[in-house]
Design a protein around this motif. Structure first.
Motif, mmCIF file in Angstrom:
data_model
loop_
_atom_site.group_PDB
_atom_site.id
_atom_site.type_symbol
_atom_site.label_atom_id
_atom_site.label_comp_id
_atom_site.label_asym_id
_atom_site.label_seq_id
_atom_site.Cartn_x
_atom_site.Cartn_y
_atom_site.Cartn_z
ATOM 1 N N MET A 159 0.846 -1.184 0.000
ATOM 2 C CA MET A 159 0.000 0.000 0.000
ATOM 3 C C MET A 159 0.889 1.244 0.000
ATOM 4 O O MET A 159 1.809 1.362 0.795
ATOM 5 C CB MET A 159 -0.901 0.008 1.230
ATOM 6 N N LEU A 160 0.598 2.136 -0.903
ATOM 7 C CA LEU A 160 1.338 3.392 -1.007
ATOM 8 C C LEU A 160 0.505 4.485 -0.337
ATOM 9 O O LEU A 160 -0.539 4.888 -0.852
ATOM 10 C CB LEU A 160 1.597 3.709 -2.477
ATOM 11 N N ARG A 161 0.963 4.931 0.840
ATOM 12 C CA ARG A 161 0.213 5.908 1.639
ATOM 13 C C ARG A 161 1.002 7.208 1.702
ATOM 14 O O ARG A 161 2.199 7.201 1.949
ATOM 15 C CB ARG A 161 0.006 5.348 3.036
ATOM 16 N N CYS A 162 0.293 8.321 1.500
ATOM 17 C CA CYS A 162 0.947 9.625 1.639
ATOM 18 C C CYS A 162 0.244 10.442 2.700
ATOM 19 O O CYS A 162 -0.932 10.230 2.996
ATOM 20 C CB CYS A 162 0.992 10.374 0.309
ATOM 21 N N VAL A 163 1.009 11.364 3.261
ATOM 22 C CA VAL A 163 0.482 12.349 4.197
ATOM 23 C C VAL A 163 0.507 13.690 3.485
ATOM 24 O O VAL A 163 1.514 14.068 2.878
ATOM 25 C CB VAL A 163 1.340 12.393 5.478
ATOM 26 N N TYR A 164 -0.621 14.383 3.542
ATOM 27 C CA TYR A 164 -0.705 15.749 3.020
ATOM 28 C C TYR A 164 -0.953 16.655 4.219
ATOM 29 O O TYR A 164 -2.078 16.769 4.707
ATOM 30 C CB TYR A 164 -1.824 15.851 1.992
ATOM 31 N N PRO A 165 0.095 17.305 4.742
ATOM 32 C CA PRO A 165 -0.046 18.116 5.942
ATOM 33 C C PRO A 165 -0.361 19.576 5.633
ATOM 34 O O PRO A 165 -0.022 20.090 4.574
ATOM 35 C CB PRO A 165 1.344 18.007 6.573
ATOM 36 N N GLY A 166 -1.001 20.205 6.589
ATOM 37 C CA GLY A 166 -1.243 21.633 6.464
ATOM 38 C C GLY A 166 -2.074 22.143 7.614
ATOM 39 O O GLY A 166 -2.592 21.369 8.416
ATOM 40 N N THR A 167 -2.216 23.446 7.657
ATOM 41 C CA THR A 167 -3.078 24.067 8.663
ATOM 42 C C THR A 167 -4.529 24.033 8.186
ATOM 43 O O THR A 167 -5.436 23.839 8.978
ATOM 44 C CB THR A 167 -2.617 25.521 8.932
ATOM 45 N N PHE A 168 -4.735 24.252 6.892
ATOM 46 C CA PHE A 168 -6.067 24.201 6.283
ATOM 47 C C PHE A 168 -7.051 25.102 7.037
ATOM 48 O O PHE A 168 -8.095 24.675 7.503
ATOM 49 C CB PHE A 168 -6.595 22.760 6.199
ATOM 50 N N ASP A 169 -6.687 26.390 7.131
ATOM 51 C CA ASP A 169 -7.460 27.366 7.911
ATOM 52 C C ASP A 169 -8.048 28.443 7.015
ATOM 53 O O ASP A 169 -7.555 29.581 7.019
ATOM 54 C CB ASP A 169 -6.541 27.978 8.982
ATOM 55 N N PRO A 170 -9.072 28.138 6.240
ATOM 56 C CA PRO A 170 -9.790 26.865 6.114
ATOM 57 C C PRO A 170 -9.304 26.081 4.895
ATOM 58 O O PRO A 170 -8.487 26.570 4.111
ATOM 59 C CB PRO A 170 -11.227 27.333 5.883
ATOM 60 N N LEU A 171 -9.864 24.890 4.732
ATOM 61 C CA LEU A 171 -9.609 24.084 3.542
ATOM 62 C C LEU A 171 -10.209 24.808 2.340
ATOM 63 O O LEU A 171 -11.383 25.175 2.358
ATOM 64 C CB LEU A 171 -10.258 22.700 3.690
ATOM 65 N N THR A 172 -9.387 25.029 1.321
ATOM 66 C CA THR A 172 -9.863 25.698 0.105
ATOM 67 C C THR A 172 -10.099 24.671 -0.999
ATOM 68 O O THR A 172 -9.714 23.507 -0.868
ATOM 69 C CB THR A 172 -8.836 26.725 -0.399
ATOM 70 N N LYS A 173 -10.687 25.126 -2.084
ATOM 71 C CA LYS A 173 -10.864 24.236 -3.232
ATOM 72 C C LYS A 173 -9.517 23.871 -3.855
ATOM 73 O O LYS A 173 -9.397 22.826 -4.485
ATOM 74 C CB LYS A 173 -11.803 24.855 -4.266
ATOM 75 N N GLY A 174 -8.505 24.698 -3.654
ATOM 76 C CA GLY A 174 -7.155 24.353 -4.085
ATOM 77 C C GLY A 174 -6.625 23.159 -3.305
ATOM 78 O O GLY A 174 -6.076 22.218 -3.879
ATOM 79 N N SER A 178 -5.531 11.308 -4.300
ATOM 80 C CA SER A 178 -6.307 10.082 -4.048
ATOM 81 C C SER A 178 -6.283 9.139 -5.250
ATOM 82 O O SER A 178 -6.541 7.949 -5.104
ATOM 83 C CB SER A 178 -7.747 10.410 -3.642
ATOM 84 N N ARG A 179 -5.974 9.669 -6.435
ATOM 85 C CA ARG A 179 -5.843 8.825 -7.630
ATOM 86 C C ARG A 179 -4.428 8.272 -7.768
ATOM 87 O O ARG A 179 -4.211 7.303 -8.491
ATOM 88 C CB ARG A 179 -6.227 9.617 -8.881
ATOM 89 N N LEU A 180 -3.471 8.880 -7.088
ATOM 90 C CA LEU A 180 -2.073 8.457 -7.185
ATOM 91 C C LEU A 180 -1.649 7.498 -6.074
ATOM 92 O O LEU A 180 -0.719 6.714 -6.259
ATOM 93 C CB LEU A 180 -1.149 9.682 -7.143
ATOM 94 N N PHE A 181 -2.296 7.600 -4.917
ATOM 95 C CA PHE A 181 -1.900 6.824 -3.746
ATOM 96 C C PHE A 181 -3.036 5.911 -3.302
ATOM 97 O O PHE A 181 -4.210 6.236 -3.490
ATOM 98 C CB PHE A 181 -1.520 7.760 -2.593
#
Length: 165
Positions: free
Chosen positions: A1-16, A25-28
């Motif tokens: 299984m290929l798992r990645c972490v995408y870290p951030g503050t996400f204050d707030p989560l944007t469409k970007g 999600s299509r790559l990992f």
């Protein structure tokens, strides 16, 4: 299984951010979105609020998990059994900082790779800081964030204005 972490503050989560999560999600096999506590950044939203908004925005993606963390990113990646850290790049100015951080992370743990993705062209200019500023001054941010985030931003703006009155 290929798992990645995408870290951030996400204050707030944007469409970007959401665009990057969907593409990852299509790559990992699995994407773990790590919502950093980041109290030193003075976020508008609590970590729990940011986790809830992120979960709502990507609830249709079955290989994405949203987790809160308050430790060194490499420790979080190890806790998640991730082999990769994914970071987003919008502009050359992002690259300098991210390149430096990738080098530091590689120096501390060469077994965890760092990959960079750029958001779709329509989101290259979107940042959470700018979205908060637009919302604070009554602008329409619905093109930049999901409906649940628009609603949360509107409530937060009201709160902040009452506090400053």
């Amino acid at each position: 299984m290929l798992r990645c972490v995408y870290p951030g503050t996400f204050d707030p989560l944007t469409k970007g951010h959401e665009d990057l999560i969907r593409r990852a999600s299509r790559l990992f096999s699995e994407v773990v979105v790590g919502v950093a506590d980041s109290k030193r950044k003075g976020p508008w939203f609590s970590a729990d609020e940011r986790v809830a908004m992120a979960r709502d925005a990507v609830k249709d993606l079955h290989n994405v998990r949203i987790e809160r963390f308050s430790c060194l990113l490499l420790d979080f990646a190890r806790q998640q059994n991730a082999t990769t850290i994914m970071r987003g790049l919008r502009a050359v100015s992002d690259f300098e900082y991210e390149f430096q951080m990738a080098g530091m992370n590689r120096g501390m743990d060469p077994s965890i790779e760092v990959v960079f993705l750029t958001p779709s062209e329509k989101y290259m200019f979107v940042s959470a800081t700018i979205v908060r500023e637009i919302a604070f001054f009554g602008g329409d941010v619905s093109r930049f964030v999901s409906p649940v985030v628009v609603e949360a931003l509107n409530k937060k703006v009201e709160e902040r204005k009452r506090e400053n009155a």
